[in-house]
Scaffold this active site. Structure first.
Site: not given
Length: 275
Positions: A158, A161-162
Site C-alpha cells: 500500500e 502503491e500510494e
C-alpha cells in the site's frame, strides 16, 4: 444412478458429482451445462441419496455462466452463503438436527502505515476519494489486505502503491476492531511501523491527491488529528515507539500445527526472543 418413480414407470437419474468435505457433508461444483428440469431431477435424487448416507451440509457452487440454475437450487431449500466475482456458493442442511454451517467471513482487514525518515518527517497523503475527499486532511497511507496476502506484505504494498516509497516492515504497533462497516461487516485495522528504504515520492494519480514528508509536529497539529480520539491515540503510540519504550508485534514465520505450512505469527519477539 438413483432409481425414481416417474409417471411412465421407474426412471434412472444420474446423480450430481460431489466430493466429501471434512464435516460429513459434500461439495458440488456445477460445470456441465444442463436445463433447469434436468438439474431439478438430479438434485432431488442426489439429496435423497445423501440423506441415506447420513450427509449433513450440502454445498453447491454455481459458476456465473450457469446463474440461470440458481432458482432451481433455492427451491430445494438452499440459501446463499457467499459470492465471488465468478461464482455463487449455496448451502443446505439436509438433516433434522440444528445446522452447524459456518457463517461467511465476518471481517475486512485493513492497514495504516506509519513511515518516518531520519529528519523526523512522517509520510502522509491526501486522498482524492472517500470521506476525506477535499477536506485537506493529511493521513498515513492506508489500504485493505488482499485475499491470500499477509498483513506485513499488504502494508509494504500500500505504501508503494500510494507514494512509490519502498519500505521494510518492522512491526504491528496496535490494532482496532469496529463493526457495521462496509456491507454491514466488521472491520479490523492494524497500525504498522515501516522503515523507508527510498525517499523520493511519486504519488499515485488515481487515488492520491498529494503526498509528502511532513514534520511530526505539523502532522499532529492538524485540527482533525487533535479532535479525533483514534488518530490522536495512534499518533501517541507512534511517538512513544520512537522516543520512549513501546514494544509492538513482529512477524515471525512459523509452521502451523495442522498443515505444516508457513505463515506469519505476530508477537513481541523482542522480549520472547523466539529462535
Amino acid at each position: 444412478m438413483e432409481k425414481v418413480l416417474a409417471e411412465n414407470g421407474v426412471q434412472e437419474i444420474k446423480l450430481l458429482a460431489a466430493i466429501n468435505d471434512e464435516h460429513e457433508g459434500v461439495i458440488v461444483e456445477l460445470s456441465e451445462p444442463m436445463s433447469k428440469e434436468v438439474l431439478a431431477l438430479m438434485l432431488k435424487a442426489s439429496i435423497a441419496q445423501w440423506r441415506k448416507q447420513g450427509k449433513r451440509g450440502i454445498w453447491i457452487k454455481v459458476p456465473i455462466e450457469m446463474a440461470n440454475l440458481i432458482e432451481v437450487v433455492v427451491k430445494e431449500g438452499f440459501w446463499y452463503h457467499h459470492a465471488e466475482p465468478k461464482y455463487l456458493m449455496l448451502v443446505s442442511w439436509i438433516q433434522e438436527s440444528t445446522h452447524t454451517i459456518p457463517a461467511n467471513a465476518s471481517h475486512r482487514v485493513g492497514i495504516g502505515a506509519f513511515v518516518m525518515n531520519q529528519n523526523r518527517e512522517v509520510l502522509v497523503v491526501q486522498e482524492k476519494n472517500g470521506i476525506f475527499q477535499k477536506m485537506g486532511v493529511w493521513k498515513f497511507p492506508t489500504g485493505v489486505v488482499d485475499e491470500g496476502e499477509d498483513i506485513c506484505e499488504a502494508a509494504i504494498r500500500e505504501v508503494k502503491e500510494e507514494t512509490n516509497i519502498d519500505t521494510e516492515f518492522v512491526e504491528i504497533l496496535a490494532f482496532r476492531q469496529s463493526h457495521k462497516a462496509l456491507f454491514g461487516k466488521s472491520d479490523i485495522s492494524f497500525l504498522c511501523l515501516l522503515q523507508p528504504v527510498s525517499f523520493d515520492i511519486q504519488k499515485q494519480e488515481l487515488e492520491i491527491e498529494a503526498a509528502q514528508w511532513m514534520p511530526l509536529d505539523e502532522y499532529f497539529s492538524q485540527p482533525f488529528v487533535q479532535k479525533n480520539e483514534l488518530w490522536k491515540c495512534s499518533f501517541d503510540i507512534c511517538l512513544t515507539k520512537i522516543d520512549k519504550s513501546y514494544s509492538g508485534f513482529s512477524p515471525v514465520s512459523i509452521a502451523s500445527n495442522l498443515s505444516n505450512e508457513k505463515s506469519y505469527f505476530y508477537f513481541n519477539n523482542r522480549d520472547l526472543k523466539w529462535q
